[in-house]
Design a protein around this motif. Sequence first.
Motif, PDB file in Angstrom:
ATOM      1  N   GLU A  19       0.626  -1.065  -0.111  1.00 16.64           N
ATOM      2  CA  GLU A  19      -0.145  -0.040  -0.044  1.00 16.64           C
ATOM      3  C   GLU A  19       0.470   1.369  -0.101  1.00 16.64           C
ATOM      4  O   GLU A  19       0.744   2.167   0.800  1.00 16.64           O
ATOM      5  N   PRO A  20       1.607   1.590  -0.791  1.00 18.95           N
ATOM      6  CA  PRO A  20       2.594   2.945  -0.886  1.00 18.95           C
ATOM      7  C   PRO A  20       1.914   4.180  -1.145  1.00 18.95           C
ATOM      8  O   PRO A  20       2.459   5.348  -1.233  1.00 18.95           O
ATOM      9  N   SER A  21       0.200   3.734  -1.566  1.00 22.48           N
ATOM     10  CA  SER A  21      -0.691   5.206  -2.105  1.00 22.48           C
ATOM     11  C   SER A  21      -1.677   5.483  -1.095  1.00 22.48           C
ATOM     12  O   SER A  21      -1.689   6.915  -0.686  1.00 22.48           O
ATOM     13  N   MET A  22      -0.837   4.540   0.049  1.00 24.24           N
ATOM     14  CA  MET A  22      -1.995   4.789   2.143  1.00 24.24           C
ATOM     15  C   MET A  22      -1.831   6.389   2.131  1.00 24.24           C
ATOM     16  O   MET A  22      -1.177   6.514   2.223  1.00 24.24           O
ATOM     17  N   GLY A  23      -2.626   7.449   2.391  1.00 24.24           N
ATOM     18  CA  GLY A  23      -2.981   8.398   2.426  1.00 24.24           C
ATOM     19  C   GLY A  23      -2.056   9.367   1.950  1.00 24.24           C
ATOM     20  O   GLY A  23      -2.005  10.838   2.061  1.00 24.24           O
ATOM     21  N   LEU A  24      -2.075   9.314   0.843  1.00 28.44           N
ATOM     22  CA  LEU A  24      -0.913  10.195  -0.178  1.00 28.44           C
ATOM     23  C   LEU A  24      -2.259  10.430  -0.775  1.00 28.44           C
ATOM     24  O   LEU A  24      -2.994  10.677  -1.555  1.00 28.44           O
ATOM     25  N   ALA A  25      -1.591  11.893  -1.511  1.00 20.85           N
ATOM     26  CA  ALA A  25      -2.166  13.053  -2.100  1.00 20.85           C
ATOM     27  C   ALA A  25      -2.191  12.314  -4.178  1.00 20.85           C
ATOM     28  O   ALA A  25      -1.540  12.341  -3.926  1.00 20.85           O
ATOM     29  N   PRO A  26      -3.908  12.261  -4.390  1.00 15.42           N
ATOM     30  CA  PRO A  26      -3.752  11.755  -5.897  1.00 15.42           C
ATOM     31  C   PRO A  26      -2.019  12.160  -6.941  1.00 15.42           C
ATOM     32  O   PRO A  26      -1.873  10.762  -7.649  1.00 15.42           O
ATOM     33  N   ILE A  27      -1.723  13.674  -6.552  1.00 12.12           N
ATOM     34  CA  ILE A  27      -0.613  13.528  -7.655  1.00 12.12           C
ATOM     35  C   ILE A  27       0.867  13.189  -6.981  1.00 12.12           C
ATOM     36  O   ILE A  27       1.665  12.806  -8.163  1.00 12.12           O
ATOM     37  N   ILE A  28       1.558  12.338  -5.905  1.00 13.39           N
ATOM     38  CA  ILE A  28       2.074  11.879  -5.131  1.00 13.39           C
ATOM     39  C   ILE A  28       2.069  10.265  -5.611  1.00 13.39           C
ATOM     40  O   ILE A  28       2.853   9.613  -5.990  1.00 13.39           O
ATOM     41  N   VAL A  29       0.947  10.188  -5.816  1.00 14.54           N
ATOM     42  CA  VAL A  29       0.316   8.538  -6.052  1.00 14.54           C
ATOM     43  C   VAL A  29       0.751   8.412  -7.363  1.00 14.54           C
ATOM     44  O   VAL A  29       1.738   7.213  -7.364  1.00 14.54           O
TER      45      VAL A  29
END
Length: 97
Positions: A19-29
């Motif tokens: 889950e590296p995208s968890m809690g991150l802004a869409p641009i950062i994901v």
Amino acid sequence: MLAIGRGLMSNPKIIMLDEPSMGLAPIIVNEILDILDVIKNELGTMVILVEQNVKSALKIADRGYVLDQGKIILSGTGQELSQNKHVVSAYLGLKSS
């Protein structure tokens, strides 16, 4: 991103991310997934990714597996799974045709 960088310092053959995208802004994901694609294609490092952001993960996946209660219920290439009517309906929030 720091954890990914730190993991790459030892030049691994395989990198596993949960889950590296968890809690991150869409641009950062999007940036992280782009970086994972570079790691996979340019560095030749195998990336094992556990991700609930299915649409984004399938874009970079060579192979994907759908688990239900710990059992593999579907598998295929990222492209095959992104076009599978069950995956589209259940995980991508779209109606399959």
